[in-house]
Design a protein around this motif. Structure first.
Motif, mmCIF file in Angstrom:
data_model
loop_
_atom_site.group_PDB
_atom_site.id
_atom_site.type_symbol
_atom_site.label_atom_id
_atom_site.label_comp_id
_atom_site.label_asym_id
_atom_site.label_seq_id
_atom_site.Cartn_x
_atom_site.Cartn_y
_atom_site.Cartn_z
ATOM 1 N N ASN A 98 30.353 47.573 -3.084
ATOM 2 C CA ASN A 98 29.156 46.773 -2.815
ATOM 3 C C ASN A 98 28.052 47.070 -3.829
ATOM 4 O OD1 ASN A 98 30.436 47.468 0.053
ATOM 5 N ND2 ASN A 98 29.528 45.446 0.131
ATOM 6 N N ARG A 99 27.987 48.318 -4.270
ATOM 7 C CA ARG A 99 27.026 48.680 -5.299
ATOM 8 C C ARG A 99 27.690 49.672 -6.236
ATOM 9 N NH1 ARG A 99 24.906 45.616 -2.261
ATOM 10 N NH2 ARG A 99 22.712 45.382 -1.704
ATOM 11 N N ASP A 141 23.353 45.704 6.700
ATOM 12 C CA ASP A 141 23.352 45.122 5.363
ATOM 13 C C ASP A 141 23.570 43.619 5.500
ATOM 14 O OD1 ASP A 141 25.246 45.232 2.402
ATOM 15 O OD2 ASP A 141 23.111 45.577 2.612
ATOM 16 N N ASP A 142 23.069 42.868 4.544
ATOM 17 C CA ASP A 142 23.291 41.426 4.602
ATOM 18 C C ASP A 142 24.771 41.138 4.393
ATOM 19 O OD1 ASP A 142 22.953 40.273 1.278
ATOM 20 O OD2 ASP A 142 23.286 42.304 1.977
ATOM 21 N N PHE A 158 30.886 49.709 3.933
ATOM 22 C CA PHE A 158 29.948 49.602 2.811
ATOM 23 C C PHE A 158 30.338 50.656 1.773
ATOM 24 C CE2 PHE A 158 25.743 50.351 0.769
ATOM 25 C CZ PHE A 158 25.535 49.064 0.320
ATOM 26 N N ASP A 210 27.339 40.323 0.444
ATOM 27 C CA ASP A 210 28.120 41.178 -0.458
ATOM 28 C C ASP A 210 29.451 41.591 0.141
ATOM 29 O OD1 ASP A 210 25.803 41.184 -1.850
ATOM 30 O OD2 ASP A 210 25.324 43.276 -1.434
ATOM 31 N N GLU A 211 29.621 41.323 1.407
ATOM 32 C CA GLU A 211 30.838 41.828 2.043
ATOM 33 C C GLU A 211 32.052 41.117 1.476
ATOM 34 O OE1 GLU A 211 29.924 44.240 3.840
ATOM 35 O OE2 GLU A 211 27.859 43.682 4.224
#
Ligand SMILES: [Ca+2]
Ligand SMILES: [Ca+2]
Lengths: 234, 234
Positions: A113-114, A228-229, A93, A232-233
């Protein structure tokens, strides 16, 4: 199962302080040799080296790391760090700092991811404070990690084994037992229910955004492993 | 009854965008003459000049301004701007940006009501995002002002004439009528009640921190004039 914080500048220091206040394991990566003395003094694990280099990230344990923050001061270095990290560990992540708005999409393509822009977040906060100072004070109290903090915000993922699935918010023991309140629910389809009603039903794969006493929140998060879902991976 | 935004850099631009999205009146002050063309294009009111100078602040209408943001890029200039503004209008609400932590107390002595450090706020946000990405997404949705936003956060001050005083949260029409929820209450003695129970009583001089549909919040705020408490005033 640790985090890697790349860049120990103004933001990196705050990130390290927050992670330490929450008892999370992390390693700092910074190329500046003069930081070494300070990091030893603070007893923070570190690697002195350039975070854009594969061997430095490997030395920081990226193969077994859970997450990485690219908080270097210049955008090109953050882009390269994100590319290196994503290549070395496809499922890590990654969060990246950005300065120029136009770099944001590039950081996402590189594998972040962000993406966080401190000037944008700081600007939002200054406008909010100008118009609604009491809201600012409230947020400050919630997000000021560290000693004496008696409130925190957390995310609880409702797994198959969770006793929360199928209950309504009112019938759950979140508030009555733990003094924990639900600010929002992210549903499995990614929609967001904000400040849901007590008769709203908690469903499997919901993520509950909660506020309450830190110990209660950490306990509930541990019971409902924070993952985490997948969407986004990379 | 307008705001003055000193500094049209990265943060100043975000502040101006947020104020515009909320239909607030403001004037930008920046010494950079090359910004003029852009400001004219964006139809934003401005004064080209040095915000640390009294005559420039007077030209920006400080005598009738409601609040001022010192968002210049260097700390000494922000300190001087705050001192000038406080001297010219003793009761103005002032927010200042700070870069070095140690300048924060000096900005407060100079007369800033609130001080914002973008690196600190950005660092907090990065740590939060690393550990709890869904909470970050939730906050992003709430604080991203602008088109299509369907949720906002506000502060409602309970005055003598407010019909809210004396009611419990559950008996008020905030949730049932307006879909507005109370995140916290700042009591008259400055203590903070976080996510209060439905049977908590709303009292005179409470400030309610609320979340809900923007139109409902703005309407409730207008009915209960947003003013700041007196204890921070110089
Ligand atoms: Ca994800
Ligand atoms: Ca005040």
């Amino acid at each position: 199962n640790h985090y890697i914080v790349c860049g120990y500048g103004r933001m990196g220091r705050q990130i390290a302080a927050d992670l330490k206040a929450r008892d999370e394991k992390f390693v700092i990566v910074d190329a500046e040799e003069e930081l070494e003395e300070r990091l030893i003094e603070l007893q923070l694990p570190y690697v002195i080296g350039d975070a854009t280099h594969d061997d430095v990230l490997i030395e920081a344990g990226i193969k077994r790391a859970r997450g990485l923050v690219a908080a270097l001061t210049n955008d090109p270095a953050n882009v390269l760090t994100v590319l290196s990290a994503r290549e070395l560990k496809p499922d890590i992540f990654i969060i990246a700092r950005v300065t120029r708005m136009e770099t944001e999409s590039k950081l996402r393509v590189a594998g972040a991811n962000r993406v966080i822009n401190p000037y944008q977040i700081g600007g939002h906060r200054m406008a909010l404070t100008l118009l609604r100072p009491v809201v600012h004070d409230f947020l400050d109290q919630i997000f000021h990690f560290g000693e004496g903090r008696n409130i925190d915000i957390g995310q609880i993922i409702v797994h198959e084994k969770s006793t929360l699935a199928g209950q309504t918010i009112g019938s759950s023991d979140l508030r009555s037992e733990h003094q924990v309140n639900i600010l929002g629910i992210r549903k499995a389809n990614d929609s967001l229910v904000i400040t849901p009603n007590p008769n709203e039903r908690i469903e499997l794969d919901d993520t509950l955004i909660v506020i309450g006493p830190p110990e209660a929140i950490y306990m509930l998060e541990r019971q409902n492993l924070v993952i985490d879902d997948e969407d986004d991976e990379i």
